[in-house]
Design a protein around this motif. Structure first.
Motif, mmCIF file in Angstrom:
data_model
loop_
_atom_site.group_PDB
_atom_site.id
_atom_site.type_symbol
_atom_site.label_atom_id
_atom_site.label_comp_id
_atom_site.label_asym_id
_atom_site.label_seq_id
_atom_site.Cartn_x
_atom_site.Cartn_y
_atom_site.Cartn_z
ATOM 1 N N LEU A 131 -0.711 3.218 0.737
ATOM 2 C CA LEU A 131 -0.906 1.960 1.467
ATOM 3 C C LEU A 131 -0.561 0.755 0.601
ATOM 4 N N GLY A 189 2.068 0.178 3.083
ATOM 5 C CA GLY A 189 1.296 -0.166 4.266
ATOM 6 C C GLY A 189 1.697 -1.483 4.898
ATOM 7 N N PRO A 190 1.128 -1.802 6.056
ATOM 8 C CA PRO A 190 0.209 -0.997 6.881
ATOM 9 C C PRO A 190 0.933 0.222 7.457
ATOM 10 N N ALA A 191 0.183 1.294 7.708
ATOM 11 C CA ALA A 191 0.834 2.526 8.141
ATOM 12 C C ALA A 191 -0.130 3.413 8.903
ATOM 13 N N ILE A 234 1.746 8.348 6.439
ATOM 14 C CA ILE A 234 1.264 8.789 5.122
ATOM 15 C C ILE A 234 1.591 10.266 4.915
ATOM 16 N N THR A 293 -7.707 -2.419 9.949
ATOM 17 C CA THR A 293 -6.889 -1.704 10.926
ATOM 18 C C THR A 293 -6.159 -2.663 11.854
ATOM 19 N N LEU A 295 -2.803 1.475 12.770
ATOM 20 C CA LEU A 295 -2.299 1.321 11.414
ATOM 21 C C LEU A 295 -3.444 0.965 10.479
ATOM 22 N N ASP A 320 -4.670 -0.315 6.419
ATOM 23 C CA ASP A 320 -4.170 -1.076 5.279
ATOM 24 C C ASP A 320 -5.316 -1.434 4.349
ATOM 25 N N TYR A 370 8.215 7.095 6.152
ATOM 26 C CA TYR A 370 7.543 6.802 7.420
ATOM 27 C C TYR A 370 7.929 7.819 8.481
#
Length: 381
Positions: A221, A225-227, A232, A254, A263, A265, A293
């Motif tokens: 992250l 991130g954000p992800a 991940i 989030t 997502l 972070d 990703y």
């Protein structure tokens, strides 16, 4: 870099989450990857901030750092490898990465399930009937006594295990024992076969005794991130990371993307205003951003992904305009002349060509300083 200017920080568990646009995600990624502006950092610190560099190609980490650091000297990275402060080793997704010695020792135990699954998928049948723990122990003894190439290791093991393919035997050791590639492999301007010994032997330290998927989530992250959880998992190769994310949820913030995916972070991570300008950049082959990703649209449109990420697993060198992939590039030598060939995926304005020409000249100075002359050519659409 200021923190989030796109949306208020969310409270974990809140039903209505702020939505981050694709452009907002792009700028967050570029900020963390040091691609909004080059930064003045030592190479080792940059490598750790990026959670390692993709390194299937020996030169890939050098181009990655050149694109991100203001005063990058490739000899600095070569010295890190020679001084055992950085190593080349199979890690995320069971692919070769260049990481700091510290990250090698801590990441490798976390990623053992990835390497086990990769070995089973590629060589499971070829290794039927073998005691893999015994095989790994014998292989470790061999490479710690004398560093070996994969071919040499496989041939040595076949003497002990006749009837088994050398490639399967060496792969079993590579995935079970943390094998690092020794210099001159990976040194700038040098060539050499990938010769291996164990990380413990090379670094003189044991692997971390603690394995924590949570650590991998946090490092990811910080760099990407954000992800989403899927993102991940794609980066690491690990599965069931939703459990780790749930443990960490109280420490995370989030969002949702434009498609409704949740997502995650880190609270203090950069999330610049989406209108932040993004300069042109030339990325080397296998750049991490293009492989980290499940949904790559924050950096490359799905319609052009096949032109960059090929079916045989190669990832071509790319160029960024406005923060997104918009073409590829190739460096060629013609009788002492270094030529940068730029293949855009869209018509370019005069201003875009000028910006790419300026950045391209910087690339030629870095990658082909010894050439008698430099030239930049744009391919027709």
């Amino acid at each position: 870099m200021s923190s989030d200017n796109t949306a208020p920080e969310a409270i974990s568990g809140k039903e209505e989450l702020p939505v981050l646009s694709t452009r907002a995600l792009n700028r967050a990624l570029l900020a963390r990857q040091m691609l909004l502006c080059r930064e003045e950092l030592p190479s080792l610190e940059a490598i750790e901030r990026l959670a390692g560099l993709q390194a299937q190609s020996p030169s890939a980490p050098y181009f990655a750092l050149w694109a991100r650091l203001e005063t990058f000297n490739p000899e600095e990275l070569s010295h890190l490898l020679q001084e055992k402060k950085a190593v080349r080793i199979a890690l995320m997704r069971s692919t070769i990465h260049l990481v700091s010695a510290g990250d090698c020792l801590s990441f490798r135990p976390n990623l053992q399930p990835v390497l086990d699954r990769s070995l089973q998928g590629a060589f499971g049948k070829a290794l039927t009937g073998l005691n893999l723990n015994e095989l790994a122990s014998r292989g470790r003894d061999l490479v710690e006594e004398t560093p070996l190439t994969a071919q040499q290791l496989g041939q040595s093991l076949q003497v002990i295990y006749p009837g088994y393919e050398p490639s399967a035997l060496s792969a079993a050791v590579r995935n079970s024992v943390p094998l690092v590639q020794l210099p001159p492999r990976g040194l700038w301007g040098k060539s050499g076969q990938a010769v291996h010994t164990s990380a413990e032997k090379w670094l003189g330290q044991p692997l971390s005794p603690v394995s924590s998927a949570d650590q991998m989530v946090v490092r990811y992250l910080a760099a990407f991130g954000p992800a989403s959880v899927k993102d991940i998992q794609v980066w690491s190769g690990l599965t069931r990371l939703s459990e780790a994310v749930e443990r960490l949820r109280p420490q995370l913030i989030t969002f949702r993307d434009e498609h409704g995916s949740e997502l995650f972070d880190l609270p203090g991570a950069p999330r610049p205003d989406p209108s932040t300008p993004a300069p042109p950049r030339f990325l080397g082959e296998f750049d991490n951003m293009l492989l980290s990703y499940a949904d790559r649209t924050r950096i490359i449109d799905k319609n052009i992904q096949p032109r960059v990420c090929t079916k045989n697993g190669l990832v071509r060198p790319t160029l960024l305009l406005g923060g997104f992939v918009c073409g590829t590039w190739t460096l060629k030598r013609e009788r002492g002349r270094a030529v940068l060939l730029i293949e855009p995926f869209k018509p370019l304005t005069i201003q875009e060509k000028e910006a790419l020409t300026e950045e391209g000249a910087r690339l030629l100075h870095f990658a082909a300083a010894s050439a008698k002359s430099h030239d930049i050519r744009f391919e027709d659409i």
